[in-house]
Design a protein around this motif. Structure first.
Motif, PDB file in Angstrom:
ATOM      1  N   VAL A  23       0.842  -1.205   0.000  1.00 40.60           N
ATOM      2  CA  VAL A  23       0.000   0.000   0.000  1.00 40.60           C
ATOM      3  C   VAL A  23       0.874   1.251   0.000  1.00 40.60           C
ATOM      4  O   VAL A  23       0.587   2.234  -0.701  1.00 40.60           O
ATOM      5  CB  VAL A  23      -0.949  -0.009   1.219  1.00 40.60           C
ATOM      6  N   LEU A  24       1.963   1.229   0.773  1.00 44.99           N
ATOM      7  CA  LEU A  24       2.887   2.368   0.801  1.00 44.99           C
ATOM      8  C   LEU A  24       3.530   2.590  -0.564  1.00 44.99           C
ATOM      9  O   LEU A  24       3.665   3.733  -1.024  1.00 44.99           O
ATOM     10  CB  LEU A  24       3.966   2.139   1.860  1.00 44.99           C
ATOM     11  N   LEU A  25       3.911   1.515  -1.246  1.00 45.06           N
ATOM     12  CA  LEU A  25       4.514   1.659  -2.571  1.00 45.06           C
ATOM     13  C   LEU A  25       3.546   2.329  -3.542  1.00 45.06           C
ATOM     14  O   LEU A  25       3.930   3.210  -4.326  1.00 45.06           O
ATOM     15  CB  LEU A  25       4.933   0.287  -3.110  1.00 45.06           C
ATOM     16  N   THR A  26       2.287   1.909  -3.512  1.00 38.19           N
ATOM     17  CA  THR A  26       1.286   2.530  -4.379  1.00 38.19           C
ATOM     18  C   THR A  26       1.154   4.017  -4.058  1.00 38.19           C
ATOM     19  O   THR A  26       1.113   4.870  -4.962  1.00 38.19           O
ATOM     20  CB  THR A  26      -0.077   1.834  -4.222  1.00 38.19           C
ATOM     21  N   LEU A  27       1.087   4.330  -2.778  1.00 38.55           N
ATOM     22  CA  LEU A  27       0.933   5.717  -2.347  1.00 38.55           C
ATOM     23  C   LEU A  27       2.123   6.567  -2.778  1.00 38.55           C
ATOM     24  O   LEU A  27       1.957   7.693  -3.278  1.00 38.55           O
ATOM     25  CB  LEU A  27       0.762   5.766  -0.832  1.00 38.55           C
ATOM     26  N   LEU A  28       3.347   6.048  -2.619  1.00 38.23           N
ATOM     27  CA  LEU A  28       4.532   6.817  -3.008  1.00 38.23           C
ATOM     28  C   LEU A  28       4.595   7.017  -4.517  1.00 38.23           C
ATOM     29  O   LEU A  28       5.023   8.079  -4.995  1.00 38.23           O
ATOM     30  CB  LEU A  28       5.796   6.117  -2.500  1.00 38.23           C
ATOM     31  N   ALA A  29       4.171   6.012  -5.279  1.00 41.54           N
ATOM     32  CA  ALA A  29       4.119   6.178  -6.732  1.00 41.54           C
ATOM     33  C   ALA A  29       3.151   7.289  -7.104  1.00 41.54           C
ATOM     34  O   ALA A  29       3.434   8.115  -7.988  1.00 41.54           O
ATOM     35  CB  ALA A  29       3.711   4.863  -7.395  1.00 41.54           C
ATOM     36  N   ARG A  30       2.026   7.339  -6.418  1.00 38.94           N
ATOM     37  CA  ARG A  30       1.042   8.386  -6.705  1.00 38.94           C
ATOM     38  C   ARG A  30       1.537   9.753  -6.255  1.00 38.94           C
ATOM     39  O   ARG A  30       1.337  10.754  -6.945  1.00 38.94           O
ATOM     40  CB  ARG A  30      -0.287   8.042  -6.033  1.00 38.94           C
ATOM     41  N   LEU A  31       2.188   9.816  -5.097  1.00 40.50           N
ATOM     42  CA  LEU A  31       2.680  11.092  -4.591  1.00 40.50           C
ATOM     43  C   LEU A  31       3.746  11.698  -5.492  1.00 40.50           C
ATOM     44  O   LEU A  31       3.871  12.923  -5.579  1.00 40.50           O
ATOM     45  CB  LEU A  31       3.237  10.902  -3.174  1.00 40.50           C
ATOM     46  N   THR A  32       4.526  10.852  -6.134  1.00 41.79           N
ATOM     47  CA  THR A  32       5.571  11.344  -7.040  1.00 41.79           C
ATOM     48  C   THR A  32       5.067  11.492  -8.474  1.00 41.79           C
ATOM     49  O   THR A  32       5.841  11.857  -9.355  1.00 41.79           O
ATOM     50  CB  THR A  32       6.781  10.395  -7.038  1.00 41.79           C
TER      51      THR A  32
END
Length: 228
Positions: free
Chosen positions: A62-71
């Motif tokens: 879930v964190l990986l998905t969120l970081l991809a979206r944030l960047t």
């Protein structure tokens, strides 16, 4: 009064929480729930037995998905794919038209990944390269165009992967490195094998003035570095 779940060290003001099974269940419950495809991929990976420990836990996905979206990531490089759970998480966070370059050497394990990606409808976002990762990375264009990197492969190779990738990451892009605690061995001055490799990698990251970084106690330790 200090919460009994919180341990304070006598010699400093470091605050840590002991992650009991109940605390961990609560942490996982705060993450976006797994999709049916993710649940099936978890089950299929667990059926492998011992190697299943290489799969990232759901909350880290879930964190990986969120970081991809944030960047607002359009170009992601993953080193170490296994059965594709982290790749799937990264692909789900891509901007429209984005791609994940996934590096691995196992046809057997990535065949499980390919099936899951197809089922999730993200196979067209993933470019899987079955080859030694260092060869794949060295052949990439030298321009700093990568938005996000996720390292989760052989620990002895981390430093070489890092040195190939950091120049290719755009300013403001992220480099994530998994297993940077290595079961706690990274703190040992007498560490050997993978623990020593991670200890030396961590020192290399801290000395690299091209990035700013933090090591988080997520799963087996996750370093998040931002390219200056």
């Amino acid at each position: 009064m200090t919460d009994p779940a919180v341990a304070r060290h006598e010699d400093d003001d470091v605050k840590t929480v002991h992650v009991t099974p109940e605390v961990y269940a609560y942490i996982v419950a705060q993450a976006e729930p797994a999709t049916p495809v993710q649940e099936r991929l978890i089950a299929r990976t667990r059926a492998l037995g011992g190697p299943s420990q290489m799969q990232v836990p759901h909350e880290q996905g879930v964190l990986l998905t969120l970081l991809a979206r944030l960047t607002a990531a359009r170009r992601i490089v993953e080193v170490g794919t296994f059965t594709g759970y982290s790749t799937l998480a990264l692909a789900q966070g891509l901007e429209p038209g984005g791609r994940v370059l996934a590096c691995d050497i196992s046809e057997e394990w990535t065949s499980i990944a390919r099936a899951a990606w197809a089922e999730a409808g993200v196979a067209d976002r993933i470019d899987l390269r079955i080859a030694p990762a260092l060869e794949t990375l060295a052949a990439l264009p030298p321009e700093p165009e990568i938005d996000l990197v996720f390292l989760d492969a052989d620990k002895g190779g981390y430093r070489a992967y890092w040195d190939e990738l950091v120049p290719r990451v755009r300013p403001g892009g992220l480099i994530l490195a998994d297993n940077v605690l290595f079961g706690g061995d990274a703190v040992r001055a007498d560490a050997t094998g993978g623990g020593l490799a991670i200890r030396e990698f961590n020192a290399h990251v801290r000395a690299d003035d091209r990035v700013e970084s933090v090591l988080l106690p997520i799963a087996d330790g996750l370093t998040i570095a931002r390219k200056r």
